[in-house]
Write a protein that holds these residues in place. Structure first.
Motif, PDB file in Angstrom:
ATOM      1  N   PRO A 138       0.803  -1.229   0.000  1.00 53.53           N
ATOM      2  CA  PRO A 138       0.000   0.000   0.000  1.00 53.53           C
ATOM      3  C   PRO A 138       0.833   1.275   0.000  1.00 53.53           C
ATOM      4  O   PRO A 138       0.329   2.345  -0.326  1.00 53.53           O
ATOM      5  CB  PRO A 138      -0.810  -0.116   1.289  1.00 53.53           C
ATOM      6  N   VAL A 139       2.116   1.178   0.370  1.00 52.73           N
ATOM      7  CA  VAL A 139       2.978   2.360   0.436  1.00 52.73           C
ATOM      8  C   VAL A 139       3.966   2.319  -0.716  1.00 52.73           C
ATOM      9  O   VAL A 139       4.704   1.347  -0.874  1.00 52.73           O
ATOM     10  CB  VAL A 139       3.735   2.423   1.775  1.00 52.73           C
ATOM     11  N   GLN A 140       3.961   3.376  -1.509  1.00 45.64           N
ATOM     12  CA  GLN A 140       4.895   3.478  -2.637  1.00 45.64           C
ATOM     13  C   GLN A 140       5.612   4.816  -2.586  1.00 45.64           C
ATOM     14  O   GLN A 140       5.039   5.832  -2.186  1.00 45.64           O
ATOM     15  CB  GLN A 140       4.158   3.322  -3.967  1.00 45.64           C
ATOM     16  N   LEU A 141       6.878   4.800  -2.998  1.00 39.13           N
ATOM     17  CA  LEU A 141       7.707   5.997  -3.018  1.00 39.13           C
ATOM     18  C   LEU A 141       8.287   6.208  -4.414  1.00 39.13           C
ATOM     19  O   LEU A 141       8.553   5.248  -5.131  1.00 39.13           O
ATOM     20  CB  LEU A 141       8.868   5.873  -2.025  1.00 39.13           C
ATOM     21  N   THR A 142       8.472   7.452  -4.768  1.00 40.27           N
ATOM     22  CA  THR A 142       9.150   7.783  -6.019  1.00 40.27           C
ATOM     23  C   THR A 142      10.639   7.961  -5.756  1.00 40.27           C
ATOM     24  O   THR A 142      11.089   7.983  -4.603  1.00 40.27           O
ATOM     25  CB  THR A 142       8.609   9.085  -6.612  1.00 40.27           C
ATOM     26  N   PHE A 143      11.424   8.081  -6.822  1.00 45.15           N
ATOM     27  CA  PHE A 143      12.796   8.552  -6.673  1.00 45.15           C
ATOM     28  C   PHE A 143      12.739   9.946  -6.037  1.00 45.15           C
ATOM     29  O   PHE A 143      11.814  10.717  -6.287  1.00 45.15           O
ATOM     30  CB  PHE A 143      13.480   8.691  -8.032  1.00 45.15           C
ATOM     31  N   ALA A 144      13.737  10.269  -5.236  1.00 42.73           N
ATOM     32  CA  ALA A 144      13.900  11.642  -4.770  1.00 42.73           C
ATOM     33  C   ALA A 144      14.753  12.386  -5.793  1.00 42.73           C
ATOM     34  O   ALA A 144      15.699  11.834  -6.347  1.00 42.73           O
ATOM     35  CB  ALA A 144      14.559  11.673  -3.402  1.00 42.73           C
ATOM     36  N   ARG A 145      14.407  13.636  -6.025  1.00 42.88           N
ATOM     37  CA  ARG A 145      15.116  14.461  -7.006  1.00 42.88           C
ATOM     38  C   ARG A 145      15.531  15.759  -6.344  1.00 42.88           C
ATOM     39  O   ARG A 145      14.761  16.356  -5.581  1.00 42.88           O
ATOM     40  CB  ARG A 145      14.209  14.733  -8.212  1.00 42.88           C
ATOM     41  N   SER A 146      16.750  16.211  -6.627  1.00 45.25           N
ATOM     42  CA  SER A 146      17.230  17.444  -6.009  1.00 45.25           C
ATOM     43  C   SER A 146      16.516  18.662  -6.586  1.00 45.25           C
ATOM     44  O   SER A 146      16.109  18.674  -7.750  1.00 45.25           O
ATOM     45  CB  SER A 146      18.742  17.588  -6.183  1.00 45.25           C
ATOM     46  N   VAL A 147      16.384  19.678  -5.757  1.00 46.82           N
ATOM     47  CA  VAL A 147      15.715  20.913  -6.186  1.00 46.82           C
ATOM     48  C   VAL A 147      16.521  21.609  -7.274  1.00 46.82           C
ATOM     49  O   VAL A 147      15.980  22.104  -8.262  1.00 46.82           O
ATOM     50  CB  VAL A 147      15.515  21.839  -4.974  1.00 46.82           C
ATOM     51  N   ASP A 148      17.833  21.652  -7.109  1.00 45.92           N
ATOM     52  CA  ASP A 148      18.730  22.265  -8.088  1.00 45.92           C
ATOM     53  C   ASP A 148      19.677  21.200  -8.642  1.00 45.92           C
ATOM     54  O   ASP A 148      19.863  20.146  -8.027  1.00 45.92           O
ATOM     55  CB  ASP A 148      19.571  23.373  -7.437  1.00 45.92           C
ATOM     56  N   PHE A 198      -7.008   0.766   0.059  1.00 48.21           N
ATOM     57  CA  PHE A 198      -7.488  -0.487  -0.525  1.00 48.21           C
ATOM     58  C   PHE A 198      -6.422  -1.577  -0.431  1.00 48.21           C
ATOM     59  O   PHE A 198      -6.693  -2.708  -0.026  1.00 48.21           O
ATOM     60  CB  PHE A 198      -7.889  -0.278  -1.988  1.00 48.21           C
ATOM     61  N   LEU A 199      -5.188  -1.241  -0.793  1.00 43.31           N
ATOM     62  CA  LEU A 199      -4.116  -2.215  -0.702  1.00 43.31           C
ATOM     63  C   LEU A 199      -3.741  -2.490   0.751  1.00 43.31           C
ATOM     64  O   LEU A 199      -3.315  -3.604   1.085  1.00 43.31           O
ATOM     65  CB  LEU A 199      -2.897  -1.731  -1.483  1.00 43.31           C
ATOM     66  N   ALA A 200      -3.910  -1.497   1.624  1.00 45.61           N
ATOM     67  CA  ALA A 200      -3.641  -1.712   3.044  1.00 45.61           C
ATOM     68  C   ALA A 200      -4.569  -2.780   3.604  1.00 45.61           C
ATOM     69  O   ALA A 200      -4.164  -3.595   4.445  1.00 45.61           O
ATOM     70  CB  ALA A 200      -3.805  -0.408   3.812  1.00 45.61           C
ATOM     71  N   ARG A 201      -5.791  -2.786   3.148  1.00 49.11           N
ATOM     72  CA  ARG A 201      -6.753  -3.789   3.606  1.00 49.11           C
ATOM     73  C   ARG A 201      -6.305  -5.195   3.203  1.00 49.11           C
ATOM     74  O   ARG A 201      -6.504  -6.161   3.937  1.00 49.11           O
ATOM     75  CB  ARG A 201      -8.135  -3.483   3.031  1.00 49.11           C
ATOM     76  N   GLN A 202      -5.688  -5.305   2.043  1.00 43.05           N
ATOM     77  CA  GLN A 202      -5.254  -6.618   1.563  1.00 43.05           C
ATOM     78  C   GLN A 202      -4.048  -7.150   2.332  1.00 43.05           C
ATOM     79  O   GLN A 202      -3.896  -8.358   2.501  1.00 43.05           O
ATOM     80  CB  GLN A 202      -4.919  -6.541   0.070  1.00 43.05           C
ATOM     81  N   THR A 203      -3.178  -6.255   2.812  1.00 48.70           N
ATOM     82  CA  THR A 203      -1.958  -6.701   3.487  1.00 48.70           C
ATOM     83  C   THR A 203      -2.049  -6.640   5.003  1.00 48.70           C
ATOM     84  O   THR A 203      -1.169  -7.161   5.698  1.00 48.70           O
ATOM     85  CB  THR A 203      -0.750  -5.854   3.050  1.00 48.70           C
ATOM     86  N   GLY A 204      -3.077  -5.957   5.530  1.00 51.73           N
ATOM     87  CA  GLY A 204      -3.189  -5.803   6.969  1.00 51.73           C
ATOM     88  C   GLY A 204      -2.428  -4.607   7.511  1.00 51.73           C
ATOM     89  O   GLY A 204      -2.239  -4.480   8.723  1.00 51.73           O
ATOM     90  N   GLY A 206      -2.048  -1.276   9.027  1.00 52.85           N
ATOM     91  CA  GLY A 206      -3.013  -0.531   9.823  1.00 52.85           C
ATOM     92  C   GLY A 206      -2.502   0.802  10.324  1.00 52.85           C
ATOM     93  O   GLY A 206      -1.420   1.272   9.941  1.00 52.85           O
ATOM     94  N   GLU A 207      -3.279   1.417  11.203  1.00 54.42           N
ATOM     95  CA  GLU A 207      -2.953   2.742  11.725  1.00 54.42           C
ATOM     96  C   GLU A 207      -1.626   2.742  12.485  1.00 54.42           C
ATOM     97  O   GLU A 207      -0.844   3.681  12.379  1.00 54.42           O
ATOM     98  CB  GLU A 207      -4.085   3.239  12.640  1.00 54.42           C
ATOM     99  N   ASP A 208      -1.366   1.702  13.265  1.00 53.47           N
ATOM    100  CA  ASP A 208      -0.089   1.630  13.989  1.00 53.47           C
ATOM    101  C   ASP A 208       1.083   1.545  13.025  1.00 53.47           C
ATOM    102  O   ASP A 208       2.139   2.149  13.258  1.00 53.47           O
ATOM    103  CB  ASP A 208      -0.081   0.431  14.930  1.00 53.47           C
ATOM    104  N   ASP A 209       0.898   0.799  11.938  1.00 56.01           N
ATOM    105  CA  ASP A 209       1.947   0.705  10.921  1.00 56.01           C
ATOM    106  C   ASP A 209       2.178   2.054  10.254  1.00 56.01           C
ATOM    107  O   ASP A 209       3.317   2.429   9.955  1.00 56.01           O
ATOM    108  CB  ASP A 209       1.565  -0.331   9.859  1.00 56.01           C
ATOM    109  N   LEU A 210       1.092   2.787  10.022  1.00 56.42           N
ATOM    110  CA  LEU A 210       1.203   4.103   9.391  1.00 56.42           C
ATOM    111  C   LEU A 210       1.953   5.066  10.299  1.00 56.42           C
ATOM    112  O   LEU A 210       2.838   5.805   9.839  1.00 56.42           O
ATOM    113  CB  LEU A 210      -0.187   4.641   9.070  1.00 56.42           C
ATOM    114  N   THR A 211       1.627   5.057  11.575  1.00 52.27           N
ATOM    115  CA  THR A 211       2.332   5.919  12.528  1.00 52.27           C
ATOM    116  C   THR A 211       3.820   5.593  12.556  1.00 52.27           C
ATOM    117  O   THR A 211       4.676   6.486  12.602  1.00 52.27           O
ATOM    118  CB  THR A 211       1.735   5.745  13.930  1.00 52.27           C
ATOM    119  N   LEU A 212       4.148   4.309  12.498  1.00 57.92           N
ATOM    120  CA  LEU A 212       5.547   3.888  12.480  1.00 57.92           C
ATOM    121  C   LEU A 212       6.234   4.337  11.192  1.00 57.92           C
ATOM    122  O   LEU A 212       7.424   4.699  11.206  1.00 57.92           O
ATOM    123  CB  LEU A 212       5.642   2.373  12.636  1.00 57.92           C
TER     124      LEU A 212
END
Length: 294
Positions: A138-148, A198-204, A206-212
């Motif tokens: 449920p959690v996805q990240l992009t590449f980080a890109r420098s401002v300059d 939606f994907l969080a529901r499939q993997t379990g 939860g809110e505690d995981d999000l806080t972490l």
């Protein structure tokens, strides 16, 4: 507790006199966009730091164990899952049997999600060798890109020792080893992230995981110090919370509300204070709120 909200977030971090993510295909030079010169940090690198923080803070114990970690043998973990769900009989026999029945694969996948934080967060391909299926995180990240655009400085370094006696004899007792080190003088990087209810529901997940997760993104560089990475710091974590699972606005429109610009008169930025960070919270789409973590 399962998630009932979609989240989109902006992660801002900086590096000073360090290499935030070396490219092994380019002599470990800092990664960059060859056309624009902007620095890059891969999503894999950022997830590694989250995994390391969670593993450190939770002692790598279920339900916060880490699947992808140093020296892990993944198929041995899959075998552990089969034994935990009572499917030892499917660990022997021909190759077809070792792939697991549909019911066994489903139960093994569920066990992996329950026990490994990174599996239920980022997902994983668990079908190598002993089959535990696949998990879309449920959690996805992009590449980080420098401002300059960045420049990569190259430094010669000297060690007052050699590795072998033969090396010492060649140098007639001088005993020096030369090396090279690459650094970025200073740069601010921005990455975007997404959390799907939606994907969080499939993997379990939860809110505690999000806080972490938020905690890890804020603190991950504090426990990842090395001579190669210099000073790296999380400077901002801007979380847009939707009051529904589907969301109330396009992610890109929310990301555009966070702008970072170099201050006028600053030719060569070397500090975070050389930039201005602004967040437009006026007229946020109905049903969207901003949670500024840092």
């Amino acid at each position: 507790m399962s998630l009932h909200n979609r989240y989109d977030f902006v992660l801002v971090f900086d590096v000073r006199d360090g290499n935030p993510n070396g490219d092994p295909d380019a002599g470990n030079l800092p990664r960059l966009d060859a056309e624009s010169g902007h620095g890059l940090v891969t999503d894999v690198s950022l997830k590694r730091k989250v995994r390391n923080y969670v593993g450190l803070s939770k002692a790598e114990t279920p339900p916060y164990d880490i699947y992808v970690k140093e020296k892990a043998v993944l198929n041995e973990t899959h075998e552990k899952a089969y034994r935990a769900i009572g499917a030892e009989s499917e660990l022997t026999g021909d190759e077809k049997k070792r792939k697991g029945s549909p019911d066994t694969v489903d139960r093994a996948r569920k066990w992996m999600c329950e026990n490994f934080y990174d599996v239920r967060t980022f997902g994983a391909v668990l079908s190598t060798g002993i089959n535990c299926g696949q998990v879309r995180g449920p959690v996805q990240l992009t590449f980080a890109r420098s401002v300059d655009p960045i420049i990569a400085q190259e430094h010669s370094i000297t060690r007052m020792a050699v590795a072998t006696k033969a090396d010492a004899e060649k140098q007639k007792g001088d005993n020096r080893t030369m090396g090279r080190k690459h650094t970025v003088p200073y740069a601010i990087y921005v990455a975007h992230g997404f959390v799907s209810a939606f994907l969080a529901r499939q993997t379990g997940f939860g809110e505690d995981d999000l806080t972490l997760l938020w905690e890890a993104l804020e603190q991950m560089f504090e426990h990842d110090r090395s001579a190669a990475r210099g000073e790296m710091t999380t400077r901002g974590l801007y979380v847009f919370r939707h009051d529904s699972e589907l969301g109330k606005a396009h992610a890109h429109a929310l990301f555009d509300r966070v702008t970072i610009r170099r201050k006028e008169g600053v030719d060569f930025a070397r500090h975070f204070e050389d930039y201005t960070v602004s967040v437009n919270v006026e007229d946020l789409p109905p049903g969207v709120s901003l949670i500024q973590r840092i």
